[in-house]
Design an enzyme around this catalytic site. Sequence first.
Site, short mmCIF file in Angstrom:
data_model
loop_
_atom_site.label_atom_id
_atom_site.label_comp_id
_atom_site.label_asym_id
_atom_site.label_seq_id
_atom_site.Cartn_x
_atom_site.Cartn_y
_atom_site.Cartn_z
N ASP A 67 0.87 -1.19 0.00
CA ASP A 67 0.00 0.00 0.00
C ASP A 67 0.90 1.24 0.00
OD1 ASP A 67 0.93 -0.56 2.59
OD2 ASP A 67 -0.82 0.31 3.58
N HIS A 83 9.15 -0.97 9.37
CA HIS A 83 8.21 -2.10 9.29
C HIS A 83 8.42 -2.92 8.02
CE1 HIS A 83 6.15 0.07 12.48
NE2 HIS A 83 5.98 1.11 11.70
C1 BDR Z 1 2.32 -0.75 8.63
O1 BDR Z 1 1.27 0.19 8.37
C2 BDR Z 1 1.64 1.07 7.34
O2 BDR Z 1 1.49 2.40 7.73
C3 BDR Z 1 3.09 0.78 7.03
O3 BDR Z 1 3.34 0.91 5.64
C4 BDR Z 1 3.32 -0.62 7.52
O4 BDR Z 1 3.03 -1.56 6.50
C5 BDR Z 1 2.87 -0.48 10.02
O5 BDR Z 1 1.88 -0.60 10.98
CA CA Z 2 2.74 -0.87 4.17
#
Ligand code: BDR
Ligand code: CA
Length: 331
Positions: A10, A241
Amino acid sequence: MTAPVYLDCDTGIDDALALAYLLASPLASVVGIGTVSGNVSAAVGARNTLDLLALAGAADIPVALGAHDPLAASFHGGAPWVHGENGVGEVELPASGAALAGESAAEMLVRLARTYPGALRVLAIGPLTNIAEALELDPALPSLVESVTVMGGAALAPGNITPAAEANIWHDPEAAALVLAADWDVTLVPLDVTMASVLEESHRQDLLASPGPVPRALGEMLGYYFRFYEGIYGRPCSAMHDPLAAALAVGAVKPALAPVVRAVVDTSSGPGRGQTVCDMRGLYAGYPEVKGARCRVVLSLEEDFAPHLVETVLEYFEGTTAELASAGSAA
Ligand code: BDR
Ligand code: CA
């Protein structure tokens, strides 16, 4: 060994970092990308992905538009306070002329699983809507893929979008519940380990100082991301992340502690909605084996991830920039 990877994302600042890392890694060959609504809409995520691929000289990688809405609700509008209105920290990427693939993300995943039977690594770094739809489309999917790695959830750590839930899971808990209940082993890369893996301002400066347009664009985007995370860590830096999930998916970094436990997703409408309820009761006994458990929860790493991430991206994109420059001067 180079592994074929299907990336579901995303895009998103840390998604952009994960994509750059995968393109740079000698262990990965990205064979297809699907987008899903999360940080931004699936359509904006697809546009960001196409633009990043073009900037990276990888416009031949197909990108499929995935689900706009989660399985049981409507898209809530994204997270501009984390990733910017355009998803990439308001950085203006040069627009790619490439078109989207003529299939949905779920269709692409099913097709790739059959093209690379037993070899495809599925890496999901956004909400799990497309993966759930692919399971519905082809119930044999679990027997066809090599592995499934999901950035999402929180096992012992607090959530980030609610006290209990992590954003990717919270955006589509029904899809996440289906993915965790399917007949496959899932590696979960939760906030427990991603919040402990931090990219510092010195790393961002290294990216900004690169002659490569990709590292420089990442460095600029991270300026936006760091401002959000400054409110959490108290200094300009960020969690990592999605790139960490990418590195784990291709085996470039090794977990120090990753118990295999039972895990379900709270799909109630109460305060626990979107929580990954991982059975961590083995904690006090060194996590003995649990019969029937299929969710490997990465809790810690053998080594700090940031240096590996930055070195991999810098080395690869400085090399490709030099190649492009010498090809240009030879012409
Ligand atoms: C996840 O949520 C999104 O904002 C980031 O891209 C990551 O995949 C972290 O909680
Ligand atoms: Ca993400």
